[in-house]
Design a protein around this motif. Structure first.
Motif, PDB file in Angstrom:
ATOM      1  N   VAL A  98       0.834  -1.203   0.000  1.00  0.00           N
ATOM      2  CA  VAL A  98       0.000   0.000   0.000  1.00  0.00           C
ATOM      3  C   VAL A  98       0.869   1.254   0.000  1.00  0.00           C
ATOM      4  O   VAL A  98       0.614   2.218  -0.729  1.00  0.00           O
ATOM      5  CB  VAL A  98      -0.971  -0.024   1.202  1.00  0.00           C
ATOM      6  N   VAL A  99       1.945   1.229   0.803  1.00  0.00           N
ATOM      7  CA  VAL A  99       2.840   2.391   0.845  1.00  0.00           C
ATOM      8  C   VAL A  99       3.483   2.607  -0.511  1.00  0.00           C
ATOM      9  O   VAL A  99       3.530   3.736  -1.038  1.00  0.00           O
ATOM     10  CB  VAL A  99       3.910   2.195   1.947  1.00  0.00           C
ATOM     11  N   LEU A 100       3.957   1.523  -1.134  1.00  0.00           N
ATOM     12  CA  LEU A 100       4.604   1.648  -2.443  1.00  0.00           C
ATOM     13  C   LEU A 100       3.619   2.160  -3.492  1.00  0.00           C
ATOM     14  O   LEU A 100       3.936   3.065  -4.283  1.00  0.00           O
ATOM     15  CB  LEU A 100       5.172   0.302  -2.885  1.00  0.00           C
ATOM     16  N   GLY A 101       2.385   1.619  -3.478  1.00  0.00           N
ATOM     17  CA  GLY A 101       1.391   2.036  -4.465  1.00  0.00           C
ATOM     18  C   GLY A 101       1.000   3.485  -4.303  1.00  0.00           C
ATOM     19  O   GLY A 101       0.917   4.240  -5.282  1.00  0.00           O
ATOM     20  N   SER A 102       0.792   3.921  -3.043  1.00  0.00           N
ATOM     21  CA  SER A 102       0.405   5.317  -2.869  1.00  0.00           C
ATOM     22  C   SER A 102       1.557   6.252  -3.203  1.00  0.00           C
ATOM     23  O   SER A 102       1.335   7.350  -3.738  1.00  0.00           O
ATOM     24  CB  SER A 102      -0.109   5.555  -1.447  1.00  0.00           C
ATOM     25  N   ALA A 103       2.794   5.808  -2.946  1.00  0.00           N
ATOM     26  CA  ALA A 103       3.937   6.642  -3.328  1.00  0.00           C
ATOM     27  C   ALA A 103       4.007   6.791  -4.843  1.00  0.00           C
ATOM     28  O   ALA A 103       4.237   7.894  -5.362  1.00  0.00           O
ATOM     29  CB  ALA A 103       5.230   6.015  -2.802  1.00  0.00           C
ATOM     30  N   MET A 104       3.763   5.683  -5.570  1.00  0.00           N
ATOM     31  CA  MET A 104       3.815   5.766  -7.036  1.00  0.00           C
ATOM     32  C   MET A 104       2.720   6.676  -7.565  1.00  0.00           C
ATOM     33  O   MET A 104       2.945   7.513  -8.442  1.00  0.00           O
ATOM     34  CB  MET A 104       3.675   4.360  -7.643  1.00  0.00           C
ATOM     35  N   LEU A 105       1.491   6.515  -7.015  1.00  0.00           N
ATOM     36  CA  LEU A 105       0.387   7.349  -7.510  1.00  0.00           C
ATOM     37  C   LEU A 105       0.611   8.813  -7.162  1.00  0.00           C
ATOM     38  O   LEU A 105       0.304   9.706  -7.957  1.00  0.00           O
ATOM     39  CB  LEU A 105      -0.938   6.848  -6.931  1.00  0.00           C
ATOM     40  N   TRP A 106       1.170   9.076  -5.968  1.00  0.00           N
ATOM     41  CA  TRP A 106       1.426  10.467  -5.572  1.00  0.00           C
ATOM     42  C   TRP A 106       2.470  11.092  -6.497  1.00  0.00           C
ATOM     43  O   TRP A 106       2.308  12.221  -6.965  1.00  0.00           O
ATOM     44  CB  TRP A 106       1.892  10.506  -4.114  1.00  0.00           C
ATOM     45  N   LEU A 107       3.533  10.342  -6.782  1.00  0.00           N
ATOM     46  CA  LEU A 107       4.555  10.859  -7.694  1.00  0.00           C
ATOM     47  C   LEU A 107       3.970  11.108  -9.072  1.00  0.00           C
ATOM     48  O   LEU A 107       4.289  12.098  -9.729  1.00  0.00           O
ATOM     49  CB  LEU A 107       5.707   9.860  -7.804  1.00  0.00           C
ATOM     50  N   LEU A 108       3.080  10.197  -9.495  1.00  0.00           N
ATOM     51  CA  LEU A 108       2.493  10.329 -10.828  1.00  0.00           C
ATOM     52  C   LEU A 108       1.664  11.598 -10.939  1.00  0.00           C
ATOM     53  O   LEU A 108       1.831  12.395 -11.862  1.00  0.00           O
ATOM     54  CB  LEU A 108       1.637   9.094 -11.119  1.00  0.00           C
ATOM     55  N   PHE A 109       0.778  11.813  -9.970  1.00  0.00           N
ATOM     56  CA  PHE A 109      -0.156  12.924 -10.121  1.00  0.00           C
ATOM     57  C   PHE A 109       0.422  14.254  -9.677  1.00  0.00           C
ATOM     58  O   PHE A 109      -0.166  15.299  -9.939  1.00  0.00           O
ATOM     59  CB  PHE A 109      -1.460  12.621  -9.373  1.00  0.00           C
ATOM     60  N   PRO A 112       5.038  17.438 -12.788  1.00  0.00           N
ATOM     61  CA  PRO A 112       4.705  18.445 -13.806  1.00  0.00           C
ATOM     62  C   PRO A 112       5.044  17.987 -15.225  1.00  0.00           C
ATOM     63  O   PRO A 112       4.595  18.589 -16.188  1.00  0.00           O
ATOM     64  CB  PRO A 112       5.578  19.630 -13.402  1.00  0.00           C
ATOM     65  N   LEU A 113       5.844  16.909 -15.340  1.00  0.00           N
ATOM     66  CA  LEU A 113       6.278  16.478 -16.662  1.00  0.00           C
ATOM     67  C   LEU A 113       5.153  15.859 -17.467  1.00  0.00           C
ATOM     68  O   LEU A 113       5.148  15.914 -18.693  1.00  0.00           O
ATOM     69  CB  LEU A 113       7.409  15.448 -16.529  1.00  0.00           C
ATOM     70  N   LEU A 114       4.189  15.281 -16.754  1.00  0.00           N
ATOM     71  CA  LEU A 114       3.158  14.503 -17.440  1.00  0.00           C
ATOM     72  C   LEU A 114       2.277  15.385 -18.313  1.00  0.00           C
ATOM     73  O   LEU A 114       1.855  14.993 -19.408  1.00  0.00           O
ATOM     74  CB  LEU A 114       2.315  13.782 -16.400  1.00  0.00           C
ATOM     75  N   SER A 115       2.015  16.615 -17.837  1.00  0.00           N
ATOM     76  CA  SER A 115       1.125  17.484 -18.611  1.00  0.00           C
ATOM     77  C   SER A 115       1.838  18.107 -19.800  1.00  0.00           C
ATOM     78  O   SER A 115       1.204  18.723 -20.654  1.00  0.00           O
ATOM     79  CB  SER A 115       0.580  18.579 -17.700  1.00  0.00           C
ATOM     80  N   GLN A 116       3.176  17.930 -19.854  1.00  0.00           N
ATOM     81  CA  GLN A 116       3.902  18.509 -20.986  1.00  0.00           C
ATOM     82  C   GLN A 116       3.843  17.636 -22.228  1.00  0.00           C
ATOM     83  O   GLN A 116       4.204  18.079 -23.307  1.00  0.00           O
ATOM     84  CB  GLN A 116       5.367  18.721 -20.604  1.00  0.00           C
ATOM     85  N   ILE A 117       3.440  16.377 -22.055  1.00  0.00           N
ATOM     86  CA  ILE A 117       3.355  15.493 -23.218  1.00  0.00           C
ATOM     87  C   ILE A 117       2.118  15.871 -24.023  1.00  0.00           C
ATOM     88  O   ILE A 117       1.003  15.861 -23.502  1.00  0.00           O
ATOM     89  CB  ILE A 117       3.275  14.029 -22.762  1.00  0.00           C
ATOM     90  N   PRO A 118       2.276  16.245 -25.285  1.00  0.00           N
ATOM     91  CA  PRO A 118       1.110  16.652 -26.067  1.00  0.00           C
ATOM     92  C   PRO A 118       0.266  15.439 -26.416  1.00  0.00           C
ATOM     93  O   PRO A 118       0.780  14.323 -26.485  1.00  0.00           O
ATOM     94  CB  PRO A 118       1.742  17.262 -27.320  1.00  0.00           C
ATOM     95  N   PRO A 119      -1.022  15.624 -26.607  1.00  0.00           N
ATOM     96  CA  PRO A 119      -1.850  14.499 -27.043  1.00  0.00           C
ATOM     97  C   PRO A 119      -1.423  14.035 -28.427  1.00  0.00           C
ATOM     98  O   PRO A 119      -1.065  14.852 -29.279  1.00  0.00           O
ATOM     99  CB  PRO A 119      -3.269  15.086 -27.062  1.00  0.00           C
TER     100      PRO A 119
ATOM    101  N   PRO B   3      -6.478   9.912 -20.889  1.00  0.00           N
ATOM    102  CA  PRO B   3      -5.149  10.529 -20.763  1.00  0.00           C
ATOM    103  C   PRO B   3      -4.095   9.521 -20.311  1.00  0.00           C
ATOM    104  O   PRO B   3      -4.409   8.443 -19.819  1.00  0.00           O
ATOM    105  CB  PRO B   3      -5.362  11.613 -19.715  1.00  0.00           C
ATOM    106  N   LEU B   4      -2.845   9.906 -20.511  1.00  0.00           N
ATOM    107  CA  LEU B   4      -1.725   9.009 -20.203  1.00  0.00           C
ATOM    108  C   LEU B   4      -1.677   8.632 -18.734  1.00  0.00           C
ATOM    109  O   LEU B   4      -1.361   7.500 -18.387  1.00  0.00           O
ATOM    110  CB  LEU B   4      -0.424   9.698 -20.627  1.00  0.00           C
ATOM    111  N   SER B   5      -2.052   9.606 -17.870  1.00  0.00           N
ATOM    112  CA  SER B   5      -1.920   9.331 -16.440  1.00  0.00           C
ATOM    113  C   SER B   5      -2.852   8.201 -16.003  1.00  0.00           C
ATOM    114  O   SER B   5      -2.532   7.467 -15.072  1.00  0.00           O
ATOM    115  CB  SER B   5      -2.223  10.597 -15.642  1.00  0.00           C
ATOM    116  N   TRP B   6      -3.995   8.046 -16.685  1.00  0.00           N
ATOM    117  CA  TRP B   6      -4.899   6.943 -16.318  1.00  0.00           C
ATOM    118  C   TRP B   6      -4.230   5.604 -16.566  1.00  0.00           C
ATOM    119  O   TRP B   6      -4.309   4.691 -15.751  1.00  0.00           O
ATOM    120  CB  TRP B   6      -6.197   7.027 -17.122  1.00  0.00           C
ATOM    121  N   TYR B   7      -3.563   5.505 -17.714  1.00  0.00           N
ATOM    122  CA  TYR B   7      -2.902   4.238 -18.024  1.00  0.00           C
ATOM    123  C   TYR B   7      -1.802   3.941 -17.016  1.00  0.00           C
ATOM    124  O   TYR B   7      -1.642   2.801 -16.569  1.00  0.00           O
ATOM    125  CB  TYR B   7      -2.316   4.282 -19.434  1.00  0.00           C
ATOM    126  N   ILE B   8      -1.036   4.986 -16.641  1.00  0.00           N
ATOM    127  CA  ILE B   8       0.052   4.749 -15.686  1.00  0.00           C
ATOM    128  C   ILE B   8      -0.517   4.378 -14.323  1.00  0.00           C
ATOM    129  O   ILE B   8       0.018   3.515 -13.626  1.00  0.00           O
ATOM    130  CB  ILE B   8       0.968   5.976 -15.600  1.00  0.00           C
TER     131      ILE B   8
END
Lengths: 167, 100
Positions: A98-109, A112-119, B3-8
């Motif tokens: 649970v700790v590892l999963g929440s850490a991964m999700l927290w890092l993901l969301f 700031p890099l994720l929103s820079q990827i264009p669709p 969006p990409l974040s959903w897949y990740i």
């Protein structure tokens, strides 16, 4: 529309993955894992990679899971199903996961890099099988050959280890 | 499209579920199945990035991961069959013959 399909496939995949971890009978777990793999193949189609979806179905559902079910049926499993979890480590493993999963999700969301990827702009040839095959047999030819040798060695090793007698 | 974040996020949750199974289950066959689940979760990541970055490398890598997984499962199940024939147990905490 595509989001609705994603949510459908993703929820079934997560539910059947939980089934693999929690179900008592290994055969039920194997069937649950099959369902999860089929959902993942559907997700590959949503990602415009039909070849990988077909490979996922053939290799995972068709070969690997059948091998698993075959081995489960061949071996005597009754005594192993009496106790599902390792003694003592169940809650430690749960807390760790649970700790590892929440850490991964927290890092993901919070990244700031994720929103820079264009669709992506879907083109007609992107992800097509011919393009994939061309890349596989030109740019990635050496890894392809290495993987074929790995498969051959695994085949010989599996036959050798299950061979009865003095080998 | 999603969006990409959903897949990740999906990939991370499947990975963690598989990790919990690997760490806590006792039957060695189920531990192997959870390992398959973790590898598949990683594959979702590779294919999602391949699509969103419009680069084929991720898909090719996913194909290689699937191939190596097939080889790994064949060898692992062969080891399990040989072990069970030898000792007659599937409990992972009793498999310690390499322990000296």
């Amino acid at each position: 529309m595509e989001r609705a399909f994603f949510l459908l496939f993703a929820s079934i995949a997560v539910a059947s993955a939980c089934g693999v971890v929690l179900l008592k009978n290994p055969v039920h777990g194997a069937v649950s894992l099959m369902a999860c793999f089929i959902q993942i193949a559907a997700l590959y189609i949503l990602l415009h990679s039909p070849f990988l979806a077909a490979v996922q179905l053939f290799v995972y559902v068709g070969a690997i899971m059948v091998l698993f079910i075959f081995v489960i049926m061949m071996l005597e499993i009754r005594q192993a199903t009496l106790e599902r979890f390792l003694p003592g480590s169940k809650y430690i493993a749960l807390v760790f996961s649970v700790v590892l999963g929440s850490a991964m999700l927290w890092l993901l969301f919070s990244s700031p890099l994720l929103s820079q990827i264009p669709p992506p702009t879907p083109s007609a040839t992107q992800g097509s099988v011919s393009e994939l095959g061309h890349a596989l047999f030109t740019q990635y030819l050496l890894p392809f050959e290495v993987v074929s040798i790995v498969l051959l060695v695994a085949l010989v090793g599996a036959i050798f280890m299950t061979h009865k007698g003095d080998g | 499209m999603a969006p990409l974040s959903w897949y990740i996020a999906l990939s991370a949750s499947l990975f963690v579920i598989g990790l919990y199974g690997v760490l806590s289950r006792r039957n060695v066959l189920i531990v192997l199945m959870c390992l398959e689940l973790m590898l598949s979760a990683v594959n979702i990541n590779l294919v999602a990035f391949s699509f969103f970055l419009s680069h084929l490398g991720g898909q090719i890598f996913a194909i290689f991961v699937i191939t190596v997984t097939a080889a790994e499962v064949a060898v692992a199940l062969a080891i399990v069959i040989a072990y069970v024939r030898h000792k007659g147990s599937l409990k992972i905490d009793e498999i310690s013959i390499m322990n000296g």
